[in-house]
Design an enzyme around this catalytic site. Structure first.
Site, PDB file in Angstrom:
ATOM      1  N   GLY A   1      77.760  55.189  22.910  1.00 36.89           N
ATOM      2  CA  GLY A   1      76.375  55.624  23.466  1.00 36.89           C
ATOM      3  C   GLY A   1      75.972  54.530  24.309  1.00 36.89           C
TER       4      GLY A   1
ATOM      5  CE1 TYR B   1      71.985  55.667  30.597  1.00 33.23           C
ATOM      6  CE2 TYR B   1      69.837  56.505  29.892  1.00 33.23           C
ATOM      7  CZ  TYR B   1      71.106  56.901  30.282  1.00 33.23           C
ATOM      8  OH  TYR B   1      71.493  57.981  30.214  1.00 33.23           O
TER       9      TYR B   1
ATOM     10  CE  LYS C   1      60.591  56.562  16.154  1.00 34.12           C
ATOM     11  NZ  LYS C   1      60.813  56.639  17.708  1.00 34.12           N
TER      12      LYS C   1
ATOM     13  CD  GLU D   1      67.105  62.620  19.201  1.00 29.54           C
ATOM     14  OE1 GLU D   1      68.393  61.824  19.297  1.00 29.54           O
ATOM     15  OE2 GLU D   1      67.214  63.768  19.156  1.00 29.54           O
TER      16      GLU D   1
HETATM   17  N1  LIG Z   1      65.703  53.679  23.282  1.00 25.38           N
HETATM   18  C1  LIG Z   1      65.218  53.119  22.188  1.00 25.38           C
HETATM   19  O1  LIG Z   1      64.226  52.189  22.294  1.00 25.38           O
HETATM   20  C2  LIG Z   1      65.870  53.719  20.808  1.00 25.38           C
HETATM   21  C3  LIG Z   1      65.399  52.808  19.778  1.00 25.38           C
HETATM   22  C4  LIG Z   1      65.885  53.162  18.396  1.00 25.38           C
HETATM   23  C5  LIG Z   1      66.554  54.222  18.409  1.00 25.38           C
HETATM   24  N2  LIG Z   1      66.859  55.160  19.494  1.00 25.38           N
HETATM   25  C6  LIG Z   1      67.581  56.257  19.294  1.00 25.38           C
HETATM   26  O2  LIG Z   1      69.008  56.152  19.735  1.00 25.38           O
HETATM   27  C7  LIG Z   1      69.490  57.311  20.134  1.00 25.38           C
HETATM   28  C8  LIG Z   1      69.977  57.140  21.623  1.00 25.38           C
HETATM   29  O3  LIG Z   1      68.844  56.961  22.443  1.00 25.38           O
HETATM   30  P1  LIG Z   1      69.069  56.003  23.713  1.00 25.38           P
HETATM   31  O4  LIG Z   1      67.392  55.529  23.722  1.00 25.38           O
HETATM   32  O5  LIG Z   1      70.205  55.310  23.494  1.00 25.38           O
HETATM   33  O6  LIG Z   1      69.019  57.328  24.803  1.00 25.38           O
HETATM   34  P2  LIG Z   1      69.449  57.084  26.277  1.00 25.38           P
HETATM   35  O7  LIG Z   1      68.748  58.344  26.753  1.00 25.38           O
HETATM   36  O8  LIG Z   1      68.926  55.707  26.847  1.00 25.38           O
HETATM   37  O9  LIG Z   1      70.904  57.110  26.329  1.00 25.38           O
HETATM   38  C9  LIG Z   1      71.694  58.268  25.549  1.00 25.38           C
HETATM   39  C10 LIG Z   1      73.207  57.900  25.871  1.00 25.38           C
HETATM   40  O10 LIG Z   1      73.726  58.959  25.177  1.00 25.38           O
HETATM   41  C11 LIG Z   1      74.867  59.357  25.851  1.00 25.38           C
HETATM   42  N3  LIG Z   1      75.199  60.624  25.806  1.00 25.38           N
HETATM   43  C12 LIG Z   1      74.581  61.675  25.866  1.00 25.38           C
HETATM   44  N4  LIG Z   1      75.413  62.904  25.370  1.00 25.38           N
HETATM   45  C13 LIG Z   1      76.585  62.275  25.028  1.00 25.38           C
HETATM   46  C14 LIG Z   1      77.725  62.912  24.588  1.00 25.38           C
HETATM   47  N5  LIG Z   1      77.880  64.189  24.589  1.00 25.38           N
HETATM   48  N6  LIG Z   1      78.914  62.237  24.656  1.00 25.38           N
HETATM   49  C15 LIG Z   1      78.828  60.856  24.778  1.00 25.38           C
HETATM   50  N7  LIG Z   1      77.597  60.240  25.336  1.00 25.38           N
HETATM   51  C16 LIG Z   1      76.542  61.061  25.192  1.00 25.38           C
HETATM   52  C17 LIG Z   1      74.260  59.259  27.382  1.00 25.38           C
HETATM   53  O11 LIG Z   1      75.467  59.218  28.398  1.00 25.38           O
HETATM   54  C18 LIG Z   1      73.609  58.003  27.273  1.00 25.38           C
HETATM   55  O12 LIG Z   1      74.311  56.759  27.741  1.00 25.38           O
HETATM   56  C19 LIG Z   1      68.303  58.580  20.041  1.00 25.38           C
HETATM   57  O13 LIG Z   1      68.328  59.437  18.943  1.00 25.38           O
HETATM   58  C20 LIG Z   1      67.056  57.498  19.905  1.00 25.38           C
HETATM   59  O14 LIG Z   1      65.987  57.981  19.143  1.00 25.38           O
HETATM   60  C21 LIG Z   1      66.445  54.832  20.684  1.00 25.38           C
HETATM   61  O1  LIG Z   2      61.437  55.713  23.010  1.00 24.11           O
HETATM   62  P1  LIG Z   2      61.200  56.646  21.825  1.00 24.11           P
HETATM   63  O2  LIG Z   2      60.072  57.299  21.652  1.00 24.11           O
HETATM   64  O3  LIG Z   2      62.743  57.239  21.414  1.00 24.11           O
HETATM   65  O4  LIG Z   2      61.173  55.366  20.819  1.00 24.11           O
HETATM   66  C1  LIG Z   2      62.210  54.326  20.738  1.00 24.11           C
HETATM   67  C2  LIG Z   2      62.370  53.808  19.325  1.00 24.11           C
HETATM   68  O5  LIG Z   2      62.763  54.670  18.381  1.00 24.11           O
HETATM   69  C3  LIG Z   2      61.078  52.931  18.690  1.00 24.11           C
HETATM   70  O6  LIG Z   2      61.494  52.563  17.550  1.00 24.11           O
END
Ligand SMILES: NC(=O)c1ccc[n+]([C@@H]2O[C@H](COP(=O)([O-])OP(=O)(O)OC[C@H]3O[C@@H](n4cnc5c(N)ncnc54)[C@H](O)[C@@H]3O)[C@@H](O)[C@H]2O)c1
Ligand SMILES: O=P(O)(O)OC[C@H](O)CO
Length: 356
Positions: A26, A67, A206, A296
């Protein structure tokens, strides 16, 4: 006034004699943030990004221009668009794939799994099945050691070297220790838990209330209202999670109140941003299009609203959000109906609602 910055005080860690080999699936905000921490800790770390051009550019520039364009990543961090180059011969696989694609990606890596530990970074619930990511891991990759990582972890603050903490939850002490070794530092403290579902549900649920808080911010509500909403959100989250077998005390930790506070307070949260846009009068499609990233919480509202009715769990905030977002009910009218709810216990684990 100076920014709070202790990173300059930190001496680089001695590189471990036998570095852990970490894969991150990811290429979004959070996968990048965690991969960068692992690389900084001396792990042999490679990120899988499905887009070949993006992977090549990141390999060359050591920057995630889509990103996290403002942040220079560790020189040792590697990038590839080929799962077969990333997944085999690793100790830990961190999965930061949105919940809508989670199962599909696990199916792709299944033939390459031979004992690697799988750690979910995803904070979502699978549509229709209501499977948590840990359930999907057990279904698609049976017998692998697994865990979930969740906490107040806004990715941009982490890559900006602002101190943070998280939770690694697993029934495997060895897995917990390995993830702590891979990610823990004076800027990112990794705490341990054995309540996998509790930690995972905290991270997923959350997001619902971050949308509510973003809407509240658009309506310029006061601190009393925000505090009441945050507290009642915690009550609702823990009530639902306990119904699914979680330990209520888990919600006193970083993956519960900690992540709820961070996500509900910060415009960096994508879910907060969705709520703010909705509160400004944008419709859901407009809000999602303007965001252009993963939020999400929209899917989680759908899943949890339906499941709470099936399980007969009282989830007034979640169901109010569902009525506003998916049934077009007026936000202020729904807010008023929430305030008109009857007498309730403050903390039902202290005084059960039946006694009020
Ligand atoms: N961004 C944050 O601050 C944060 C913090 C903690 C947890 N998360 C969690 O992490 C997870 C990922 O979120 P993110 O913030 O990195 O999202 P993002 O939108 O920044 O990136 C999502 C990534 O997943 C990839 N992706 C989507 N569908 C795909 C597929 N079918 N095959 C391969 N790659 C695919 C996209 O190309 C992208 O690179 C989410 O569930 C989010 O809730 C995010
Ligand atoms: O950007 P959100 O709302 O997916 O939150 C990012 C992280 O999950 C915060 O812990």
């Amino acid at each position: 006034m100076n920014d709070f910055n202790i990173s300059a005080l930190i001496t680089p860690r001695e590189k471990p004699a036998t570095p852990l080999r970490v894969a991150v699936l990811g290429g979004g905000s959070f996968g990048t943030a965690m991969a960068n921490l692992a690389a900084r800790n001396g792990c042999e770390t490679c990120m899988w990004i499905r887009d070949e051009k993006a992977a090549q550019d990141m390999q060359q520039s050591k920057r995630n221009k889509r990103y996290l364009p403002d942040f220079q990543l560790e020189e040792t961090l590697q990038f590839s668009s080929k799962l077969e180059d990333v997944v085999p011969n690793r100790d830990i696989i961190l999965v930061a794939i949105p919940s809508h694609s989670y199962r599909d990606v696990l199916k792709q890596i299944a033939p390459m799994i031979s004992g690697q530990a799988i750690v979910s970074l995803t904070k979502g619930i699978e549509a229709e099945t209501f499977c948590l990511m840990s359930d999907i891991i057990q279904q698609e990759l049976p017998e692998v050691p697994f865990g979930v990582l969740s906490g107040p972890n806004l990715a941009k603050e982490i890559v900006a070297n602002m101190p943070a903490g998280t939770v690694i939850a697993s029934t495997s002490e060895a897995l917990r220790n390995a993830v702590q070794t891979a990610l823990h530092s004076a800027l990112f403290r990794v705490f341990a838990s054995s309540d996998v579902h509790g930690v995972e549900l905290g991270g997923a649920l959350k997001n619902i209330y971050a949308i509510a808080m973003g809407m509240g911010a658009a309506y310029n509500v006061g601190e009393n209202t925000r505090s009441m909403l945050l507290t009642r959100a915690l009550a609702e989250m823990s009530r639902f999670a306990v119904t699914l077998g979680a330990n209520p005390l888990t919600f006193l930790g970083l993956s519960g109140v900690g992540d709820l506070f961070a996500t509900c307070s910060s415009p960096l949260s994508r879910n907060y941003q969705i709520g703010y846009a909705l509160g400004q009068g944008k419709n859901l499609e407009e809000a999602i299009a303007a965001l252009g990233q993963t939020a999400e919480g929209i899917n989680t509202i759908r899943q949890v609203s339906a499941q709470s009715r099936l399980l007969n769990v009282y989830m007034p905030i979640t169901n109010a959000l569902y009525e506003v977002i998916f049934e077009g009910k007026p936000p202020l009218g729904i807010a008023l109906s929430l305030m008109q709810n009857g007498h309730r216990s403050d903390v039902e684990f202290v005084l059960p609602h039946e006694q009020v």
